[in-house]
Design an enzyme around this catalytic site. Structure first.
Site, PDB file in Angstrom:
ATOM      1  N   ASP B 302       0.835  -1.211   0.000  1.00 18.98           N
ATOM      2  CA  ASP B 302       0.000   0.000   0.000  1.00 18.98           C
ATOM      3  C   ASP B 302       0.865   1.255   0.000  1.00 18.98           C
ATOM      4  OD1 ASP B 302       0.848  -0.896   2.561  1.00 18.98           O
ATOM      5  OD2 ASP B 302      -0.473   0.578   3.495  1.00 18.98           O
ATOM      6  N   GLU B 303       0.278   2.311  -0.484  1.00 23.28           N
ATOM      7  CA  GLU B 303       0.818   3.665  -0.334  1.00 23.28           C
ATOM      8  C   GLU B 303       2.306   3.777  -0.657  1.00 23.28           C
ATOM      9  OE1 GLU B 303      -2.050   5.455   3.124  1.00 23.28           O
ATOM     10  OE2 GLU B 303      -0.404   4.196   3.836  1.00 23.28           O
TER      11      GLU B 303
END
Lengths: 496, 496
Positions: B302-303
């Site tokens: 993620d991210e």
């Protein structure tokens, strides 16, 4: 995160570029002025708290890069200039001075309450060096006193019952931030946990259960624990509304019977038309005045649902016979009687803002506590009317939110009010209402939010950015002392 | 508040108008089928939990107005039809049947995991009668099994460190609501508390402190405790982003150096161009696969802040030399290498939705976990692509709010998704991210909110109104068992 900085921020503080070591087995408090039990107890307590470590094998402490004196600090002179008072009061003197230099350490105050505040400050100046075993203090001089004299924390023990331990922990936590009034919202609609000697049925029938009662001894214990922390205990016996739990154990006439077909068990506020009810309250408040040592008593007066009054035939007749033309006048009549009682008892009433809003006649010394949002207008009006005032509107800690919550509470400062009667602002109170709070979450919900309120009420200069790092240290300090204060600002680690 | 009702609600339950008494000193479990250590331990544990009282002198219990049998219930037959499995898995069989009538009590299941779920249910059927000393159970027959097989709870132990005790308590609390996956978000940017045998410097230099490390023994203890509760432990080693804490203890080439004049200490995601980095990860994941017993491993993803990649001259050259035309392809290249590792290790990857969103090539068995708001579109896309999916978007318990919070979590039900591939919805996870949570507040922040998620994932029929009273009882039950679950619905009192 700061190191050895004080919460709430002292009025005046100068720090010098010199540090002293403190050794747990070679440090003591030297009482050079007056003394008393309170001081003895607190010196023992602070001796212990000075040298707490939550973690033992840590290497991640910050270096304080210090210029150490040759000699460690072996003692703090504690100089109390006057005999101890028995109980804290609104006018207690909390001012103290601390001076730590390379040859001498002294804490000085006019009153025991100032000494207590100073000991708390002194304990916060002490921190752990990066070797993980040396405690150190920076040479510092402090002159400190609060901005407001009433710095309270309200706990509602009716909607949920709290074991005594929760309350003692709460008092401890308050003292770490120099809060000085425990507003004990002890009874309400949901339960009546206060054990009355005069009317034991009130708690026997009105408490949630036999284990959910504050016995006479419990109450005494709580008041005594508060006292040695310099915390006043002001109980609230909220009437005429919020009193459903009084019904079963009170006298039969106490509450208006509002029952109907839909709700056959609906009882309204205290019936203001019955003289026996005032006699009952007089007896109860007389006992309350004896049990609680404070001159102030909170009478509540909020959110009175008056429909039960206005719909009652007997009340209507009473109003007609007594030239009471509307419900507000009836409420006025009720409070006139209650104020007569408190006047006889030489108790100073505190009331919620509704009692003021509804133009009920108040003695000049009656304190008005403001709790509704958009408080500025009400605050102005109360100040203009010449009544002392307490603010709570912006400090409902129970309305928890995600994130760095404390900042919201920190942003609300009653001293920003434009007024020439700022002398009437006694202070304020953080409120922990218990709809969704009980002993499982009261401490992490209350702290460090309550610390923010405490600093607003104590400190003269507020700077959110500077405060953030200092609060971070204060949270770790509270955790070391056993208070589960939740994270203040985000990811972090308490290094000792 | 209900009496002796089960959370989460069983699939099928019939209750009869007859009650049996249970006496602590005259009740036992009778193992009539297979047995094993797990069962032995749990029977002892439940024997204790059946008869817990938090309060002793109470008279405020509800009368159950019962039709009692003559004879008390002296035993429960525990009939396990197959040998115990070593560890719980995605495909474990959690189905069980309970039959309690006036002559006989039996708990029956195909697998030890079903027996564990059944014991939890049985313990919840037992309640205290109003005399405060008689435990009772209603004659009941239950056939129960979960709606979803992956019912998880994520704990982030990187942003704040949790003592092992907090994690064990969390596992216990999970088991009370039949949650079965502990998603251990064990490392992240802020700290690396996982002690690796292969790379001990990762935690030595990446943890918050020496006391903030999960040692090899700690991890083993946590996995074993989870196992005996029928809870899988799936660790997450989030890469290539969220890995700042890997830097000091990893290999020098691991993170892209993104430093500049403004931020001289800025390191980006894992450098995808360096073969040594994949070797490093292979060694680490091999160890992780041996330590954690589950077939699944969460790879994060993620991210990812890709600016450090795209601005790096060496990375640009690498892309040119390898015909990688944009950053998404570079991320694809990274994950291709990582998936090669997990494939060799016979580990099934779970990834956060970004890895799916960015069209990175995924093996069909890769599980996609959805966490962003407005999840419906993504959920549809993942299902259409044929990947198994986990939902978390609506279950971020750390976003605490005032009031009866659990209702929001309860209102989100992935089985409301219109799809012909509902078989791909493995379940979901409640998430406790730790920006503002640590051991001081994790339990009251997590519970009873997590119970709501647990019921959504287990039960087939959801009714908020009916659930409210049952949850109230469940909260009291958790408190009796030592889990500080906060108030669910408002003012209340646990009567035992």
């Amino acid at each position: 995160m700061t190191n050895g900085q004080v919460w709430p921020k002292p009025r005046l503080q100068h720090s010098y570029d010199q540090y002293l070591k403190l050794k747990p087995d070679n440090f003591h408090f030297q009482v050079t002025g007056y003394s008393c039990d309170i001081l003895d107890i607190q010196l023992k307590r602070y001796k212990r708290m000075l040298f707490l470590k939550a973690i033992n094998n840590n290497e991640y402490l910050n270096s304080l890069s210090m210029n150490f004196t040759n000699e460690p600090m072996k003692m703090l002179n504690v100089l109390l200039l006057n005999p101890c008072e028995d109980y804290p009061s609104l006018n207690m003197d909390e001012k103290y001075e601390i001076s730590i230099n390379d040859t001498n350490g002294i804490l000085l105050a006019n009153s025991i309450w100032g000494i207590l505040r100073g000991l708390e400050t002194f304990s916060q100046l002490v921190t752990l060096d990066k070797d993980g075993s040396t405690f150190v203090i920076r040479c510092t001089s402090i002159t400190d006193y609060p901005k407001f004299s009433h710095r309270g924390f309200l706990l509602d023990t009716s909607r949920h019952f709290y074991p005594v331990k929760s309350i003692l922990d709460t008092l401890d936590a308050m003292s770490y931030s120099k809060l000085n009034v425990f507003h004990w919202h002890i009874v309400d609609d949901h339960s009546f946990p206060f054990q009355s000697r005069a009317f034991p049925n009130l708690s026997k029938k009105g408490a949630y259960g036999h284990s959910a009662i504050y016995t006479i001894n419990d109450v005494k214990l709580i008041i005594e624990h508060a006292k040695i922390l310099g915390i006043r205990v002001i109980p609230e016996f909220d009437t005429p509304g919020h009193a459903s739990s009084w019904r079963l154990g009170g006298i039969p006439s106490l509450l208006i019977n509002c029952s109907n077909n839909i709700d056959p068990n609906n009882f309204g506020p205290i019936d203001p038309t019955v003289q026996e009810n005032y006699d009952f309250i007089r007896t109860l408040f007389t006992e309350v005045g004896e049990v609680f040592k404070d001159q102030y008593l909170h009478l509540g007066g909020d959110e009175v649902v008056t429909a039960c009054w206005s719909n009652d035939k007997r009340v209507q007749a009473f109003m007609q016979n007594n030239n009471i033309s509307n419900i507000t006048e009836l409420e006025s009549y009720y409070f006139k009687n209650i104020f007569n009682i408190t006047r006889t008892l030489e108790t100073v009433p505190i009331v919620w803002e509704e009692v003021f809003d509804e133009n009920i006649r108040l003695d000049p010394n009656v304190v008005v506590q403001i709790w509704k949002n958009d408080f500025n207008e009400t605050l102005q009006k109360v100040l203009e009317s010449g009544h002392p005032v307490l603010l709570s509107s912006c400090w409902y800690l129970n309305y928890i939110q995600y994130g760095a919550n404390w900042m919201n509470y920190y942003s609300c400062d009653p001293s920003n009010t434009t007024t020439n009667r700022s002398d009437l602002i006694l202070g304020g109170e953080a409120c922990m209402w218990s709809e969704f709070v009980d002993d499982t979450n009261v401490l992490p919900f209350s702290w460090p939010s309550g610390c923010a309120v405490a600093e607003v009420l104590w400190s003269h200069v507020l700077n959110k950015t500077e405060a953030a790092a200092r609060l971070e240290e204060h949270v770790c300090r509270m955790k070391r002392r056993g208070i589960p204060a939740r994270p203040a600002n985000g990811p972090n680690y308490c290094s000792y």
